[in-house]
Design an enzyme around this catalytic site. Structure first.
Site, PDB file in Angstrom:
ATOM      1  N   MET A 175       5.778  -1.788  18.946  1.00 37.50           N
ATOM      2  CA  MET A 175       4.987  -1.242  17.668  1.00 37.50           C
ATOM      3  C   MET A 175       5.743  -0.991  16.788  1.00 37.50           C
ATOM      4  SD  MET A 175       3.116   1.279  15.320  1.00 37.50           S
ATOM      5  CE  MET A 175       3.803   1.104  14.196  1.00 37.50           C
ATOM      6  N   GLU A 233       9.956  -7.533  15.141  1.00 38.70           N
ATOM      7  CA  GLU A 233       9.949  -7.149  17.017  1.00 38.70           C
ATOM      8  C   GLU A 233       9.063  -5.683  16.134  1.00 38.70           C
ATOM      9  OE1 GLU A 233      10.437  -3.833  19.620  1.00 38.70           O
ATOM     10  OE2 GLU A 233      11.236  -4.058  17.584  1.00 38.70           O
ATOM     11  N   SER A 234       8.267  -5.159  16.312  1.00 40.20           N
ATOM     12  CA  SER A 234       7.523  -4.024  16.192  1.00 40.20           C
ATOM     13  C   SER A 234       7.646  -3.731  15.070  1.00 40.20           C
ATOM     14  CB  SER A 234       8.713  -2.880  16.894  1.00 40.20           C
ATOM     15  OG  SER A 234       8.132  -1.602  16.762  1.00 40.20           O
TER      16      SER A 234
END
Length: 553
Positions: free
Chosen positions: A1, A237-238
């Site tokens: 996350m 990402e995340s």
């Protein structure tokens, strides 16, 4: 996350050595350059690519521009030496996490990388981006553009971490040359401060506004580098992946022509609530107090004027994703009635969203890296008390208690998955890792792709490779492949270039539909690739989604 700030050692090697060119007579050639407005921008050649680093895309958010929306940069002029990385934004310093002695060394090293900043100066003057292009790109090339948004919980990270030159060089090798852009954005209290005062001033979620300003800069200038402003994929990402999803929701789903596709690694619309909820208000009030601003007539203006190190010191006292609150930090993007009209998952179901092709996937063991701060929780009752107080404050205790049935304390069904009783560092660790990974990552991703699957092209994946001893296919482990020239990176490059990840004889990645919810699954063991159904822990995730929609954090 939101926690993808991971400097994997393989990446450092790849970035530092693979594309170093031998010294030849070519070194005597003039350096590469592009023209922006009335400026000559000098780049840095690096094998088959050229890097243009540290280019400002917004005015420095310092002084009275702190805690305000980003302002566009004026036209460029003169000569700009773009051969060194720009400042990274001021980041939160995390307290160390004490790990049990039975945590394998590989896991300890991986976790330590979460909070290791890049070796680049930190400053408020940090709104810059890097552009990396094929060495032979010209303004007439019109190449697809991949815009990287780093992860780090909206608290740490920078555009200096991942080696984008590897991605560009690989894109050349496989015949789909692209332009790579990596952007910085403000973090923690400088970029995602909450509270009533922030909402009323219209300055919530500033880091997202920074990203949007970078997208506008790209539209204006990327053609000079050889990119096509009509072929932009935003990718992260995340925290970066969450950002991509929120940009899809922003502005009534109107992309403004800023991007045509999205690629999301471990991130989607999260189960967060409103920017002025009591938790965020208490954080704002604490920061105001710790900076000496509580008696100011305008506390927000006072925060603009205090020295940056004073604000950082106050910020460092607030929770991080490695604090006891774990993924419930005060710096998640939350609904502000403007950029994020409603809590993100509710907005997904009720509001318009950009109709673009997307990829959205997860690592198998998303929660393992974040469950260590609660090792002191050892009983079912303590686990229930924690989940109720930390994640579902406005939900009945009875409703929360069902989570104990769905996520039992039996380590054999916890995360890292398929490891039996191994890695049970406390009686509740594997349960917490399983619950938390589904709560913040897997369940939101499933809701997202299921909601969009019948409306637009959707591809989903499950990454079960690059496992780390002790925490499995943890959050961020796929980065080693994407930025290391691996097969997931190839799928990403093809998607950026053609809006379809398939081709070149690679294993076919099927589109995700609700009648056939298929995921391309990457494995360490044979088969290296296989197609699986997105039905694991189905009852569990449905229940978490039900609670999260009713009571977002």
């Amino acid at each position: 996350m939101a926690f993808g700030h991971i400097q994997l050692f393989i990446l450092a090697f790849v970035a530092g050595s693979v594309f170093a060119a031998p010294s030849t007579g070519a070194d005597l050639q003039p350096p590469p350059q592009v023209t922006l407005d009335d400026a000559t921008v000098i780049g840095q050649p690096n094998g088959t690519v050229v890097k243009y680093l540290g280019l400002p895309f917004a005015q420095p958010p310092v002084g009275n521009l702190r805690l305000r929306l980003p302002e566009p940069v004026p036209p460029f002029n003169g000569t700009i030496n773009a051969t060194a990385l720009g400042n990274q934004c001021i980041q939160q310093t995390f307290p160390p996490v004490d790990l049990p002695s039975d945590v394998p060394a590989a896991a300890s090293e991986y976790l330590a990388a979460f909070v290791t900043p890049a070796d680049v100066p930190q400053s408020e003057d940090c709104l810059n981006l890097n552009v990396i292009v094929p060495a032979n790109a010209t303004p007439e090339s019109k190449l697809p553009v991949a815009v990287w948004i780093f992860g780090g919980g909206f608290q740490i990270g920078s555009n200096a971490i991942e080696p984008g030159e590897v991605v560009v060089a690989r894109s050349i090798e496989i015949g789909y040359p692209i332009v790579y852009v990596a952007i910085n954005y403000r973090l923690s209290a400088f970029g995602f401060l909450g509270g009533r005062e922030v909402k009323e001033a219209g300055v919530a979620n500033l880091g997202l506004h920074d990203q949007r300003e970078a997208f506008r800069w790209i539209q204006k200038y990327i053609s000079a580098f050889g990119g096509d402003p009509e072929k932009v994929m935003i990718w992260g990402e995340s925290a970066g992946a969450i950002s991509v999803a929120l940009h899809m929701q922003a502005n009534g789903g109107n992309t403004e022509g800023l991007f045509r596709a999205g690629f999301m690694e471990s991130g989607s619309p999260v189960p967060s609530g409103t920017v002025d909820n009591p938790y965020l208000q208490s954080t704002y009030d604490q920061i105001v107090s710790d900076t000496g601003c509580p008696d100011a007539t305008d506390t927000l203006q006072c925060l603009r004027m205090v020295p940056a190190d004073v604000l950082k010191a106050a910020m460092d006292k607030t929770p991080s994703f490695l604090s006891f609150q774990q993924v419930n930090t005060p710096y998640f993007p939350r609904a502000d009635g403007a950029f994020i009209p409603n809590p993100p998952e509710r907005q997904l179901l009720s509001g318009p969203i950009a109709n673009i092709p997307i990829v959205c996937g997860n690592d198998q063991d998303e929660g393992t890296a974040f469950a260590f701060p609660t090792l002191n929780l050892t009983t079912d009752e303590e686990f229930l008390d924690y989940v109720h107080a930390n994640f579902y404050r406005n939900t009945s205790r009875e409703a929360v208690a069902k989570i104990l049935e769905l996520y039992p304390s039996d380590p054999a069904v916890g995360a890292p998955y398929n490891t039996g009783s191994d890695f049970a560092y406390s009686p509740q660790y594997k349960r917490m890792a399983s619950f938390q990974g589904d709560f913040i990552e897997q369940a939101p991703r499933r809701l997202f792709v299921q909601h969009l699957a019948e409306k637009q092209p959707v591809y989903s994946y499950l990454s079960n490779f690059h496992k780390v001893d002790g925490i499995g296919a943890a959050h961020g482990t796929e980065l080693a492949d994407v930025f290391g020239g691996g097969p997931m990176g190839d799928y990403l490059i093809r998607f950026a270039a053609t809006l379809d990840p398939n081709g070149d004889g690679a294993v076919q990645w099927p589109r995700y539909t609700n009648s056939a919810p298929l995921m391309l699954t990457f494995n360490d063991a044979q088969p290296t690739f296989n197609v699986t159904r997105d039905t694991y822990r189905e009852e569990e995730m449905k229940y978490l989604t039900k609670l999260s929609l009713a009571d977002p954090m």
